[in-house]
Design a protein around this motif. Structure first.
Motif, PDB file in Angstrom:
ATOM      1  N   MET A   1       0.837  -1.180   0.000  1.00 22.95           N
ATOM      2  CA  MET A   1       0.000   0.000   0.000  1.00 22.95           C
ATOM      3  C   MET A   1       0.883   1.244   0.000  1.00 22.95           C
ATOM      4  SD  MET A   1      -3.119  -0.703   2.563  1.00 22.95           S
ATOM      5  CE  MET A   1      -3.867  -2.288   2.649  1.00 22.95           C
ATOM      6  N   ALA A   2       0.486   2.220  -0.775  1.00 22.75           N
ATOM      7  CA  ALA A   2       1.245   3.463  -0.861  1.00 22.75           C
ATOM      8  C   ALA A   2       0.842   4.398   0.270  1.00 22.75           C
ATOM      9  CB  ALA A   2       0.985   4.117  -2.208  1.00 22.75           C
ATOM     10  N   ASN A   3       1.831   5.017   0.866  1.00 23.69           N
ATOM     11  CA  ASN A   3       1.589   5.992   1.925  1.00 23.69           C
ATOM     12  C   ASN A   3       1.459   7.365   1.270  1.00 23.69           C
ATOM     13  OD1 ASN A   3       1.183   6.969   4.440  1.00 23.69           O
ATOM     14  ND2 ASN A   3       3.265   6.664   5.167  1.00 23.69           N
ATOM     15  N   VAL A   4       0.323   8.013   1.421  1.00 19.49           N
ATOM     16  CA  VAL A   4       0.098   9.315   0.808  1.00 19.49           C
ATOM     17  C   VAL A   4       0.023  10.386   1.890  1.00 19.49           C
ATOM     18  CG1 VAL A   4      -1.084   8.382  -1.203  1.00 19.49           C
ATOM     19  CG2 VAL A   4      -2.410   8.991   0.789  1.00 19.49           C
ATOM     20  N   SER A  18     -10.005   6.347  -6.509  1.00 15.88           N
ATOM     21  CA  SER A  18     -10.256   5.540  -5.321  1.00 15.88           C
ATOM     22  C   SER A  18      -9.071   5.622  -4.364  1.00 15.88           C
ATOM     23  CB  SER A  18     -10.507   4.099  -5.730  1.00 15.88           C
ATOM     24  OG  SER A  18     -10.775   3.318  -4.605  1.00 15.88           O
ATOM     25  N   THR A  19      -9.360   5.807  -3.077  1.00 19.33           N
ATOM     26  CA  THR A  19      -8.298   5.922  -2.075  1.00 19.33           C
ATOM     27  C   THR A  19      -8.127   4.697  -1.182  1.00 19.33           C
ATOM     28  OG1 THR A  19      -9.812   7.002  -0.539  1.00 19.33           O
ATOM     29  CG2 THR A  19      -8.499   8.428  -1.954  1.00 19.33           C
ATOM     30  N   PRO A  20      -9.013   3.706  -1.169  1.00 17.57           N
ATOM     31  CA  PRO A  20      -8.870   2.597  -0.219  1.00 17.57           C
ATOM     32  C   PRO A  20      -7.584   1.785  -0.314  1.00 17.57           C
ATOM     33  CG  PRO A  20     -11.112   2.632  -0.988  1.00 17.57           C
ATOM     34  CD  PRO A  20     -10.343   3.640  -1.798  1.00 17.57           C
ATOM     35  N   LEU A  27      -2.146   4.614   8.536  1.00 13.67           N
ATOM     36  CA  LEU A  27      -3.414   3.933   8.778  1.00 13.67           C
ATOM     37  C   LEU A  27      -4.175   3.807   7.468  1.00 13.67           C
ATOM     38  CD1 LEU A  27      -4.936   2.822  11.248  1.00 13.67           C
ATOM     39  CD2 LEU A  27      -6.050   5.021  11.448  1.00 13.67           C
ATOM     40  N   SER A  28      -4.762   2.652   7.230  1.00 13.33           N
ATOM     41  CA  SER A  28      -5.496   2.392   6.000  1.00 13.33           C
ATOM     42  C   SER A  28      -6.659   3.363   5.846  1.00 13.33           C
ATOM     43  CB  SER A  28      -6.019   0.950   6.023  1.00 13.33           C
ATOM     44  OG  SER A  28      -6.909   0.732   4.968  1.00 13.33           O
ATOM     45  N   MET A  29      -6.957   3.717   4.596  1.00 15.11           N
ATOM     46  CA  MET A  29      -8.068   4.638   4.325  1.00 15.11           C
ATOM     47  C   MET A  29      -9.405   4.054   4.770  1.00 15.11           C
ATOM     48  SD  MET A  29      -6.848   7.336   3.296  1.00 15.11           S
ATOM     49  CE  MET A  29      -7.207   8.473   2.032  1.00 15.11           C
ATOM     50  N   PHE A  35     -13.503   5.618  11.228  1.00 12.75           N
ATOM     51  CA  PHE A  35     -13.424   6.642  12.280  1.00 12.75           C
ATOM     52  C   PHE A  35     -14.339   7.818  11.966  1.00 12.75           C
ATOM     53  CE2 PHE A  35      -8.931   5.080  13.271  1.00 12.75           C
ATOM     54  CZ  PHE A  35      -9.371   4.323  14.330  1.00 12.75           C
ATOM     55  N   GLY A  36     -14.384   8.203  10.693  1.00 11.81           N
ATOM     56  CA  GLY A  36     -15.259   9.300  10.284  1.00 11.81           C
ATOM     57  C   GLY A  36     -16.723   8.988  10.521  1.00 11.81           C
TER      58      GLY A  36
END
Length: 140
Positions: A1-4, A18-20, A27-29, A35-36
């Motif tokens: 997974m890429a860290n953005v 898509s960001t997932p 922390l994963s999207m 959390f949101g």
């Protein structure tokens, strides 16, 4: 997974990508989305509680405490029955071993019954706290 970065995540979101599959601050999207949703629920509950006010909450607590005091056994039995049916409905199609299914179902049903019992015992204490807070708000 890429860290953005924070701004890269917003840019991806505004572009409709898509960001997932990415991580933000380690922390994963998917978890950021969870959390949101939790924070949205808590914020909505806080607004509803504020709109109702202490007097309405106190009256509702009176009614709910009286209802649960009379019906604790029925509520526990009902919650346990619903938990059992739900558990069996979910686990039956996946072909779980019957012994494992029975043990897990018994655990799930017991947990549901204990939760209902704990809530019904905690409500009178909650009722006293709400009463004290509403008196304090009216006096203060």
């Amino acid at each position: 997974m890429a860290n953005v970065s924070y701004f890269e995540a917003w840019g991806m979101w505004f572009d409709g990508r898509s960001t997932p599959g990415n991580d933000l601050l380690g922390l994963s999207m998917i978890w950021w989305g969870r959390f949101g949703k939790i924070l949205s629920f808590v914020a909505g509950a806080a607004v509803i509680v504020d709109l109702l006010g202490p007097s309405r909450l106190s009256r509702y607590s009176d009614r709910l405490t009286g209802f649960l005091a009379r019906r604790t056994f029925m509520a526990t039995a009902g919650a346990s029955f619903v938990a059992a049916i739900t558990f069996l409905w979910i686990t039956d199609p996946i072909g779980m071993h019957r012994l494992l299914q029975s043990v897990l179902c018994l655990t799930f049903v017991t947990a549901a019954g204990l939760l209902v019992t704990a809530v019904s015992r905690a409500l009178p204490a909650t009722h006293r706290v709400i009463r004290a807070a509403s008196r304090e708000r009216v006096v203060g």
